[in-house]
Design a protein around this motif. Structure first.
Motif, mmCIF file in Angstrom:
data_model
loop_
_atom_site.group_PDB
_atom_site.id
_atom_site.type_symbol
_atom_site.label_atom_id
_atom_site.label_comp_id
_atom_site.label_asym_id
_atom_site.label_seq_id
_atom_site.Cartn_x
_atom_site.Cartn_y
_atom_site.Cartn_z
ATOM 1 N N PRO A 48 0.795 -1.230 0.000
ATOM 2 C CA PRO A 48 0.000 0.000 0.000
ATOM 3 C C PRO A 48 0.828 1.281 0.000
ATOM 4 O O PRO A 48 0.270 2.358 0.213
ATOM 5 C CB PRO A 48 -0.795 -0.126 1.301
ATOM 6 C CG PRO A 48 0.133 -0.857 2.220
ATOM 7 C CD PRO A 48 0.894 -1.822 1.349
ATOM 8 N N ARG A 440 -2.110 -5.049 2.249
ATOM 9 C CA ARG A 440 -3.501 -5.416 2.001
ATOM 10 C C ARG A 440 -3.565 -6.899 1.637
ATOM 11 O O ARG A 440 -2.853 -7.348 0.724
ATOM 12 C CB ARG A 440 -4.095 -4.577 0.881
ATOM 13 C CG ARG A 440 -3.965 -3.064 1.069
ATOM 14 C CD ARG A 440 -4.514 -2.575 2.388
ATOM 15 N NE ARG A 440 -4.624 -1.110 2.425
ATOM 16 C CZ ARG A 440 -4.722 -0.406 3.515
ATOM 17 N NH1 ARG A 440 -4.716 -1.008 4.707
ATOM 18 N NH2 ARG A 440 -4.826 0.902 3.467
ATOM 19 N N TYR A 734 -8.588 -0.675 -0.866
ATOM 20 C CA TYR A 734 -8.951 -2.083 -0.701
ATOM 21 C C TYR A 734 -10.456 -2.259 -0.727
ATOM 22 O O TYR A 734 -11.218 -1.321 -0.451
ATOM 23 C CB TYR A 734 -8.383 -2.635 0.611
ATOM 24 C CG TYR A 734 -8.864 -1.924 1.864
ATOM 25 C CD1 TYR A 734 -9.924 -2.424 2.622
ATOM 26 C CD2 TYR A 734 -8.253 -0.746 2.297
ATOM 27 C CE1 TYR A 734 -10.365 -1.776 3.763
ATOM 28 C CE2 TYR A 734 -8.688 -0.086 3.444
ATOM 29 C CZ TYR A 734 -9.742 -0.601 4.170
ATOM 30 O OH TYR A 734 -10.178 0.051 5.302
ATOM 31 N N ASN A 788 -11.458 -7.453 6.572
ATOM 32 C CA ASN A 788 -11.302 -6.206 5.803
ATOM 33 C C ASN A 788 -12.372 -5.173 6.136
ATOM 34 O O ASN A 788 -13.022 -4.605 5.258
ATOM 35 C CB ASN A 788 -11.278 -6.508 4.301
ATOM 36 C CG ASN A 788 -9.954 -7.099 3.868
ATOM 37 O OD1 ASN A 788 -9.077 -7.352 4.692
ATOM 38 N ND2 ASN A 788 -9.801 -7.338 2.586
#
Length: 834
Positions: A48, A440, A734, A788
Motif C-alpha cells: 500500500p 492489504r 482495498y 477487511n
C-alpha cells in the motif's frame, strides 16, 4: 496467568518451533513432490506504499488459515515458484504457537500472490539464520564477594564458561558487573543490528552495531566485558547508556521524572523464540516496586529479519497512568519529532540524530508509537522522552490489566549507510507508514471455499447470519455489558451506537425470524445493563450532543416493546430529549457532535433518524417524521456530488475546519461506509413510514433510486465496493466489507419493499456472493469471521479527510461496524429470496 506460568508456557512453545519452520527465499524443492493437493490457502498481497518494502513480515494465523489451533505440521509459502522464509511463532506470547510469519519483499505498489501448503516432509534446504534471541550464564565457576560492592550482599562470579540457556532467574546476590551473565543481560538481533538489556537496576537498552549480517551475539562478551567496546570484525557496542534509558528503554513517568525499573523482588528472562526470521524474549519483573505501588510486569521484546526495529509489549498486572519510552540525550544531538497532527491509530515517533556512536559515527535512534498512546513529548537531563499511556488489554479480556506497545530502532552509519539527517528522516517517515498501513491481504482458504459451494438462496443467507452471530457470541460472549469490556476499543463499554445499539438490535432480528431466543438475550444483557431502574442511562451524557449516542435508542425501544417496563420508555424519552436540544445548522440539520461545531456528517443520518422516526410513531403520532425527512433532504443537498452522485463524508457550514474546502465546506473524499450508513438509513426509515404516506415518502424514495444508480456505477467486478469508493485499484485502497454489506442490505431491502426496481436484483445477488466470497473466513472450530473492515473513520483532531487518511486507519476483523451490516444483509437476502 502468572508471569511464572507464562514463562513456562513460552518454553513449551519453543520446543516445537523448529518442527514448524519453512525455508529460505532462495530455496527450491529437492524432489518432485506435488503440493497442489495440500494447498490450504492463497493470499493476494498488495504493497500500500509508494516506496519499496524490503523484508516485509506478514503474519497468518492458523485460525484464519482454517487450520486447527494445535497445528503440528509444516507450512510452506511460495511466491511463484520461490519458497519464502517462513516461521511458526507465538504472536501473543501466551505459550502456544498460533500462526506463521512470512518474509517477502515488496516493490512500490506491487500486488502478488502467495500460496500456502501443508506438508509433513517439505524436503527444503535450510534457510539463513537472520535473527537471534539469547541469554547465557556462566557455569563451572563460583560466587565470591563482589569487588565493586564489598560490604553488600552482592557477589561476583569467578571462573567457569558461558552456557546458552532458555531461561534464567537472577539470584538475590546478582548486581551489575557480577560477571555471571554474558554482556549483563539478554540480547536480541536481526541481520541489521543487535540490542541488549541490562538485567539489573540500570534497566538500560544498549546497541551492538553490526558489520556483518550473520548472528553475532553468541560471540560477544566471551573474553570479558571490555572487548566489545572496541571495534571488532563483527562490529562493536556503540552506545554510551550512562544514567539514561538508552535506546528505546522504558520507565515509570511520575511527578515529571523517569523512574527506571530499579527495584524488583525477582528478575527473569525467557527466550520465547530463537528462529531464522523471528526471535523474541520476555523479561519478567516480579514484584516491581515503584512510586505508584507494587506489581508484576512482563516485557515482551521481538525482532524480525531485515528490520532495525525491536517491538516492545509491556504487560501490567494492574493499571498504571503513564510510562516513558526514551532515547539517551547526548551532546551534539537534536530531537526529531514525527507528525503529531494525525489520526490516533497512526504511528509517529521521537528520534535523535548526530555523531553519538562510541566510534564517532553518526547514529540515529527512534521510538515509534501510536498517536493515541502519546501524552506528551519532553526531555530530562539524560533522555528524550515520549510519555505514553497504557491501554486495557483486548485479548484475553481483562479490564484489570493494561498493555503498552511501541517499537524502537537504531541505525548506525557504518551498517545502514545513512549519513545525513535528511536520509534518516526518510527512513523514519517510511517506517512509520509501514507500521501504520499494513499490507492489504485478500485471503482465500480451502476450508472457506468448500463451505461456500452451495448456491445462494434464502436458507443459505440465513445460515450465514446465524453462523456469524454464533461466532461473535462465542468469541466475545457478553463482554459489552456495562460491567464488561469493549474488546475493540480496549476500554470500558460506553453507550455506543455499535456495541450497545446495533449489535443487540440485530441479534434480536435473528430471533424474530428464527424464533431462537438465545439471540434476543443480547438486548437484555447488553443494552439493558445500561438502563437504571429510574430510566437513567449509564455512561451517557446528554450535554455532549453526540448523534452517535442516539442510535442505541432503537434497542431501548425494542426492550420497551418486549417488556413494557417503564424504565425503557423513560430512557428512550431521555434520548429523544437530546434531539430536541441538539444543536443544528442554520437550515436545521443536526450537528454530528457538540464538539464538531456546525458539521453535518453522512453517518449521522443513520445514527439519529431511524430512532427519531420509530419514537415518533410510538409516542408522538408521527409528528416528527417531517423533521426526519428534512435531515435526508439536507444531506442530499449538501453532501451529494452532482457529477458522480457520490456523497462526501461531511460538510462544515462555517467552512473553517482544516479538512473542509474553503469554498464548499466539503471534505475531500467519498468514503464508502459513510454512503453505506446513508443507504441503510433510507430503507430503515421508509419501513417506518406507512406506504399510504406517498407525499411524505417521496423524497426518500427518490434519493434511494438515485443512490441505487450510484452504487451500481461503483460496484467492483467481485460484487463488492472499495474503501474510497471512486478510486478502485489506487495504491493502498482495498475492497471494504462493512460498506459492501451496507449496500447489499440496502439493495435487498429496497427491492423487497418495492422502493427500487427489480432490475437491481442481479447486481444484488452478485453483491451478496461477493460479500461472502471476499470477506468470510471459515475456521477449523466451526466459527466464521468477517475480514477487511475499516475500523473507524472520522474528521478533525488529526483526521484531515485526505485519501491517505482513509488508508491510514486500521483494517480490522469482526468489528461490529462490519459484522452487524453483514448479518443485516444476510437477513435481508433471506427475506428477498424466500
Amino acid at each position: 496467568m502468572t508471569l511464572e506460568k507464562r514463562s513456562k508456557m513460552s518454553l513449551m512453545g519453543i520446543s516445537t518451533l523448529t518442527l514448524l519452520m519453512g525455508c529460505s527465499g532462495n530455496s527450491t524443492m529437492e524432489n518432485s513432490e506435488k503440493h497442489d493437493d495440500s494447498k490450504v490457502a492463497t493470499a493476494e498481497v498488495h504493497n500500500p506504499s509508494t516506496f519499496d518494502r524490503p523484508d516485509e513480515s506478514i503474519y497468518f494465523s492458523y485460525y484464519d488459515l482454517g487450520l486447527p489451533a494445535k497445528f503440528n505440521k509444516a507450512l510452506v509459502f511460495k511466491r511463484n515458484d520461490q519458497v519464502l522464509n517462513t516461521q511458526a511463532i507465538d504472536s501473543d506470547f501466551d505459550g502456544s504457537l498460533d500462526g506463521v510469519v512470512v518474509l517477502t519483499s515488496m516493490a512500490s505498489r506491487e500486488t502478488f500472490q502467495l500460496d500456502a501448503f501443508v506438508t509433513s516432509n517439505p524436503h527444503i534446504t535450510a534457510q539463513n539464520k537472520r535473527t537471534q534471541a539469547e541469554i547465557s550464564q556462566k557455569e563451572g565457576g563460583k560466587w565470591q564477594p563482589h569487588s565493586r560492592y564489598p560490604n553488600s550482599k552482592y557477589q561476583e562470579y569467578v571462573g567457569g564458561d558461558f552456557v546458552n540457556v532458555d531461561s534464567v532467574t537472577l539470584p538475590p546476590s546478582y548486581n551489575d558487573h557480577s560477571f555471571w551473565l554474558r554482556y549483563e543481560g539478554p540480547g536480541i538481533e536481526s541481520d541489521k543490528v543487535g540490542y541488549r538489556v541490562y538485567l539489573d537496576w540500570r534497566n538500560g537498552f544498549d546497541i551492538f552495531g553490526k558489520l556483518t549480517e550473520q548472528p553475532i551475539l553468541q560471540n560477544v562478551g566471551l573474553d570479558g566485558y571490555d572487548s566489545y567496546h572496541e571495534k571488532q570484525s563483527w562490529g562493536m557496542d556503540i552506545l554510551k547508556v550512562g544514567d539514561s534509558l538508552g535506546s528505546g528503554g522504558f520507565g515509570l513517568w511520575h511527578d515529571n521524572s523517569v523512574e527506571r525499573i530499579t527495584k524488583a523482588d525477582t528478575r527473569g528472562v525467557t527466550i520465547d523464540a530463537n528462529g531464522d526470521v523471528y526471535s523474541a524474549f520476555t523479561i519478567n519483573y516480579g514484584g516491581w516496586q515503584s512510586a505508584v505501588g507494587k506489581q508484576d510486569l512482563a516485557a515482551n521484546i521481538s525482532m524480525s529479519a531485515g528490520s532495525h526495529l525491536a517491538n516492545v509489549t509491556l504487560n501490567f498486572e494492574t493499571p498504571i497512568a503513564t510510562m516513558a519510552a526514551g532515547i539517551v540525550k547526548h551532546k551534539n544531538t537534536e530531537l526529531i519529532t514525527g507528525d503529531m497532527d494525525i489520526t490516533g491509530k497512526a504511528y509517529t515517533y521521537i528520534a535523535s540524530w548526530g555523531p553519538q556512536s562510541l566510534d564517532g559515527s553518526n547514529l540515529g535512534m527512534a521510538v515509534f508509537f501510536r498517536k493515541e498512546m502519546l501524552k506528551e513529548v519532553t526531555t530530562d537531563k539524560h533522555n528524550y522522552l515520549a510519555i505514553l499511556t497504557p491501554k486495557g488489554n483486548s485479548i484475553p479480556y481483562n479490564k484489570n490489566t493494561q498493555q503498552l506497545d511501541y517499537s524502537f530502532a537504531a541505525l548506525w552509519q557504518p551498517e545502514s549507510g545513512i549519513a545525513t539527517k535528511q536520509a534518516f528522516e526518510v527512513y523514519l517517515k517510511q517506517q512509520a507508514e509501514r507500521l501504520t498501513v499494513k499490507p492489504r491481504i485478500r485471503l482465500k482458504t480451502k476450508l472457506s471455499d468448500t463451505a461456500k459451494q452451495s448456491p445462494i438462496d434464502a436458507e443459505v443467507a440465513l445460515s450465514w447470519a446465524k453462523k456469524l452471530a454464533d461466532s461473535e457470541l462465542n468469541r466475545k460472549s457478553y463482554t459489552y455489558e456495562y460491567d464488561g469490556w469493549d474488546v475493540n476499543r480496549r476500554r470500558l463499554p460506553k453507550f455506543e451506537y455499535d456495541i450497545i445499539g446495533l449489535y443487540p438490535h440485530t441479534l434480536n432480528k435473528i430471533t424474530e425470524i428464527t424464533g431462537d431466543k438465545k439471540y434476543q438475550q443480547a438486548l437484555h444483557r447488553i443494552t439493558g445493563s445500561f438502563i437504571d431502574a429510574d430510566g437513567g442511562i449509564k455512561r451517557y451524557k446528554i450535554s455532549n450532543y453526540n448523534i452517535d449516542a442516539v442510535a442505541p435508542g432503537r434497542a431501548v425501544l425494542k426492550l420497551y416493546q418486549l417488556t413494557k417496563d417503564e424504565k425503557y420508555k423513560k430512557a428512550a424519552a431521555l434520548i429523544r430529549q437530546q434531539l430536541v436540544e441538539h444543536p443544528k445548522t442554520v437550515e436545521g440539520a443536526f450537528w454530528h457532535k457538540k464538539k464538531y461545531t456546525s458539521q453535518l456528517w453522512l453517518d449521522g443520518v443513520y445514527m439519529g433518524m431511524p430512532f427519531l422516526a420509530e419514537y415518533s410513531n410510538m409516542f408522538e403520532d408521527g409528528h416528527s417524521l417531517d423533521e426526519v425527512i428534512k435531515e435526508f433532504t439536507l444531506t442530499y443537498k449538501y453532501l451529494r456530488d452532482a457529477t458522480t452522485g457520490n456523497y462526501y463524508h461531511a460538510w462544515d457550514e462555517q467552512k473553517q475546519q482544516d479538512w473542509a474546502d474553503k469554498n464548499t465546506g466539503l471534505s475531500p473524499e467519498f468514503w464508502a461506509r459513510g454512503m453505506g450508513w446513508l443507504a441503510m438509513a433510507l430503507v430503515d426509515v421508509l419501513e417506518l413510514i406507512d406506504e399510504s404516506e406517498t407525499e411524505l415518502r417521496a423524497p426518500l424514495v427518490a434519493i434511494s433510486n438515485d443512490l441505487a444508480k450510484t452504487i451500481k456505477s461503483n460496484q467492483d467486478a467481485t460484487g463488492t465496493w472499495w474503501q474510497v469508493i471512486d478510486k478502485p485499484g489506487q495504491v493502498g485502497n482495498y475492497r471494504e466489507s462493512s460498506a459492501s454489506a451496507m449496500f447489499t442490505y440496502f439493495l435487498a431491502k429496497a427491492i423487497d419493499k418495492n422502493i427500487i426496481s427489480n432490475q437491481y436484483l442481479p447486481m444484488t445477488k452478485l453483491a451478496y456472493e461477493g460479500l461472502t466470497n471476499e470477506f468470510i473466513l471459515v475456521h477449523d472450530n466451526g466459527e466464521i469471521s468477517l475480514t477487511n473492515i475499516c475500523y473507524v473513520a472520522g474528521l478533525g483532531f488529526g483526521r484531515d479527510g485526505s485519501y491517505q487518511y482513509y488508508m491510514n486507519e486500521p483494517v480490522a476483523k469482526n468489528d461490529p461496524k462490519g459484522t452487524v451490516p453483514f448479518m443485516l444483509a444476510s437477513l435481508a437476502m433471506y427475506e428477498l429470496l424466500k
